[in-house]
Design a protein around this motif. Structure first.
Motif, mmCIF file in Angstrom:
data_model
loop_
_atom_site.group_PDB
_atom_site.id
_atom_site.type_symbol
_atom_site.label_atom_id
_atom_site.label_comp_id
_atom_site.label_asym_id
_atom_site.label_seq_id
_atom_site.Cartn_x
_atom_site.Cartn_y
_atom_site.Cartn_z
ATOM 1 N N LYS A 172 0.826 -1.210 0.000
ATOM 2 C CA LYS A 172 0.000 0.000 0.000
ATOM 3 C C LYS A 172 0.859 1.258 0.000
ATOM 4 O O LYS A 172 0.528 2.247 -0.660
ATOM 5 C CB LYS A 172 -0.938 -0.011 1.210
ATOM 6 C CG LYS A 172 -2.052 -1.042 1.138
ATOM 7 C CD LYS A 172 -2.976 -0.783 -0.043
ATOM 8 C CE LYS A 172 -4.098 -1.798 -0.104
ATOM 9 N NZ LYS A 172 -4.943 -1.619 -1.320
ATOM 10 N N GLU A 175 2.129 1.592 -3.439
ATOM 11 C CA GLU A 175 1.040 2.025 -4.309
ATOM 12 C C GLU A 175 0.749 3.511 -4.114
ATOM 13 O O GLU A 175 0.528 4.249 -5.079
ATOM 14 C CB GLU A 175 -0.199 1.190 -4.006
ATOM 15 C CG GLU A 175 -1.353 1.399 -4.971
ATOM 16 C CD GLU A 175 -2.502 0.437 -4.713
ATOM 17 O OE1 GLU A 175 -3.622 0.739 -5.152
ATOM 18 O OE2 GLU A 175 -2.285 -0.597 -4.065
ATOM 19 N N ARG A 179 0.959 5.865 -7.427
ATOM 20 C CA ARG A 179 -0.351 5.861 -8.082
ATOM 21 C C ARG A 179 -0.569 7.079 -8.981
ATOM 22 O O ARG A 179 -1.000 6.961 -10.127
ATOM 23 C CB ARG A 179 -1.469 5.794 -7.038
ATOM 24 C CG ARG A 179 -2.870 5.713 -7.666
ATOM 25 C CD ARG A 179 -3.971 5.899 -6.633
ATOM 26 N NE ARG A 179 -3.948 4.830 -5.654
ATOM 27 C CZ ARG A 179 -3.784 5.011 -4.340
ATOM 28 N NH1 ARG A 179 -3.609 6.242 -3.870
ATOM 29 N NH2 ARG A 179 -3.789 4.001 -3.511
ATOM 30 N N HIS A 194 -6.797 3.302 -13.832
ATOM 31 C CA HIS A 194 -7.270 2.504 -12.703
ATOM 32 C C HIS A 194 -6.950 3.172 -11.369
ATOM 33 O O HIS A 194 -5.925 3.824 -11.207
ATOM 34 C CB HIS A 194 -6.617 1.115 -12.717
ATOM 35 C CG HIS A 194 -6.999 0.290 -13.912
ATOM 36 N ND1 HIS A 194 -8.289 -0.113 -14.147
ATOM 37 C CD2 HIS A 194 -6.252 -0.210 -14.922
ATOM 38 C CE1 HIS A 194 -8.323 -0.828 -15.269
ATOM 39 N NE2 HIS A 194 -7.103 -0.898 -15.752
ATOM 40 N N ASP A 195 -7.838 2.951 -10.391
ATOM 41 C CA ASP A 195 -7.604 3.487 -9.055
ATOM 42 C C ASP A 195 -6.528 2.701 -8.313
ATOM 43 O O ASP A 195 -5.815 3.234 -7.478
ATOM 44 C CB ASP A 195 -8.898 3.461 -8.232
ATOM 45 C CG ASP A 195 -9.901 4.487 -8.726
ATOM 46 O OD1 ASP A 195 -9.458 5.511 -9.272
ATOM 47 O OD2 ASP A 195 -11.112 4.258 -8.566
ATOM 48 N N HIS A 196 -6.412 1.397 -8.592
ATOM 49 C CA HIS A 196 -5.394 0.593 -7.905
ATOM 50 C C HIS A 196 -4.122 0.554 -8.738
ATOM 51 O O HIS A 196 -4.134 0.760 -9.946
ATOM 52 C CB HIS A 196 -5.902 -0.832 -7.659
ATOM 53 C CG HIS A 196 -6.071 -1.638 -8.910
ATOM 54 N ND1 HIS A 196 -5.034 -2.317 -9.500
ATOM 55 C CD2 HIS A 196 -7.157 -1.853 -9.699
ATOM 56 C CE1 HIS A 196 -5.474 -2.930 -10.586
ATOM 57 N NE2 HIS A 196 -6.761 -2.660 -10.735
ATOM 58 N N CYS A 197 -3.006 0.300 -8.068
ATOM 59 C CA CYS A 197 -1.720 0.250 -8.769
ATOM 60 C C CYS A 197 -0.836 -0.788 -8.078
ATOM 61 O O CYS A 197 0.273 -0.499 -7.651
ATOM 62 C CB CYS A 197 -1.066 1.625 -8.732
ATOM 63 S SG CYS A 197 0.326 1.788 -9.865
ATOM 64 N N SER A 198 -1.360 -1.996 -7.957
ATOM 65 C CA SER A 198 -0.646 -3.059 -7.254
ATOM 66 C C SER A 198 0.596 -3.478 -8.026
ATOM 67 O O SER A 198 0.548 -3.665 -9.247
ATOM 68 C CB SER A 198 -1.557 -4.272 -7.050
ATOM 69 O OG SER A 198 -0.815 -5.377 -6.561
#
Length: 425
Positions: A172, A175, A179, A194-198
């Motif tokens: 996290k 990220e 992000r 995208h909102d996530h950036c794993s």
């Protein structure tokens, strides 16, 4: 198959990836290595095409703020304040790094991208190009396990739930830091932001294959890791056959008993002269000869003695088999090299993953108890050097590990894994 190998960071973040690139090239694949400009000549010297990434982000390490961040501290408020201060400088350079990486990827038109997490645009370039990506890690940092906490977190014996949570938090934080830069680049390229950036998943949420350039004899593979997380063994870049030592170094080694090697790689604290004085006094107190590698300036010797040879840098696979013990910062690559050589260590960790490796090699019986850099004294360092030299158990256990590691063939394992993954994807 054309492979883009993208990595960024210190020498320890680059050298294993050059080894992988050479392994892929030897297997018949076309390879380009993208990394910081300061390693351009290093990449080219090993017969690999080079892809440009700006050096400016690494240059922060050479500033007063960068050196301060390498000074370990128990005050979490100070750590947070320093990180925030650095983030203000790092942000624009991270955006540049994303764009530099894309220029290389677009030009290379690879069939596969193998990327270090610091080149965090890797999976997004792969999506834009319509090719698969593989995350390659020199340390077991991101894939969650109940077996142990993530590096940098204390082992509080709170069980598997706590241990797994530390990996989630680590990802996290990563990220959070990248992000915005990724979203901006995706928008520029016409991709869904995208909102996530794993770092462990494709932009569409599918798990990425993860290669760990780590030996199972040093860090056992956790039983709860998913199948896509692989531990191949270390990726060594052998240079001993092509490196020619200065005549002065060869004479020094031949003129007496095996010395103690001292080198802190790219670690450059605020007081390299003070570190040099500690090293010189410790070697004298321990009654041993020394070879001191100054590296990126972490050690400066103002008054070398006849019993100490000073050198800028020397390949680990050349020097380590010729010394009695090694004093180093505990970087993943240096730990791997000392263990492969069967040499006992004294680890002086500065920050990051280094305390983990210091504790790990001590637990394996191949090193003295680590001495955090801020607690380092000449007397303490001398005592640790004498401990690993006087107790034959340290040498025996280091040699036993060295034999196992030398049989692993990590680069070959990684090349086979990459080829298998490409056929599966």
């Amino acid at each position: 198959m054309k492979v883009l190998v993208a990595t960024y960071g210190s020498r320890g973040d680059v050298q294993p990836y050059v080894a992988l690139g050479k392994g892929l090239q030897a297997a018949g694949h076309e390879v380009i290595v993208a990394t910081s400009e300061r390693f351009r000549d290093f990449v080219v010297a090993h017969g690999l095409p080079y892809g440009f990434l700006s050096d400016k982000l690494l240059a922060i390490i050479d500033t007063d703020l960068g050196r301060t961040l390498m000074e370990t501290t128990d005050n979490l408020f100070q750590v947070a304040r320093r990180l925030v201060g650095m983030a203000r400088q790092v942000g624009p350079l991270q955006r540049t790094l994303v764009r530099d990486g894309w220029v290389v990827a677009k030009s290379a038109a690879p069939d596969l991208i193998v990327f270090h997490p610091k080149v965090f645009g890797g999976p997004h370039y792969a999506e834009k190009l319509g090719v698969p990506a593989v995350l390659a890690l020199p340390i077991p940092l991101f894939v969650p396990t109940a077996a142990r906490p993530s590096m940098g977190f204390p082992d509080l014996n709170l069980g598997g739930r706590y241990n797994r949570a530390t990996y989630v938090l680590t990802e996290k934080v990563m990220e959070w830091s990248i992000r915005g830069h990724v979203r901006r680049w995706r928008t520029e390229q016409g991709l869904v932001p995208h909102d996530h950036c794993s770092i462990l998943k494709t932009p569409h949420g599918r798990p990425l294959p993860v290669l760990h350039a780590v030996s199972r004899h040093v860090v056992p593979r956790p039983p709860d890791w998913p199948d896509q997380a692989m531990m191949t063994g270390y990726w060594f870049l052998d240079q001993a056959d092509r490196w020619r030592p200065p005549a002065e170094l060869k004479r020094f080694l031949d003129s007496g008993p095996p010395p103690v090697y001292v080198g802190f790689g790219s670690m450059a604290g605020r007081s390299p002269a003070r570190m040099g004085r500690i090293v010189m006094e410790a070697l004298a107190k321990a009654g041993v000869r020394g070879v001191v590698a100054t590296g990126w300036g972490g050690v400066r010797l103002e008054r070398p003695s006849s019993s100490v040879m000073v050198i800028d840098q020397v390949p680990h696979d050349w020097i380590l088999p010729r010394v009695a013990a090694a004093v180093h910062h505990g970087g993943a690559g240096t730990v791997a090299a000392t263990l492969r050589a069967g040499v006992p260590s004294v680890v002086v960790p500065f920050f990051g993953d280094q305390p983990f490796w210091g504790k790990r090699v001590h637990a394996l019986g191949a090193a003295a108890r680590p001495i955090p850099r801020k607690r380092l004294t000449a007397a303490g360092l001398a005592a640790a050097i004498r401990e690993v030299l006087d107790d034959p158990g340290f040498l025996r256990r280091a040699q036993e590990l060295g034999e196992k590691i030398r049989r692993e063939r990590g680069v070959e394992n990684a090349v086979q894994a990459v080829e298998k993954l490409l056929h599966q994807l």
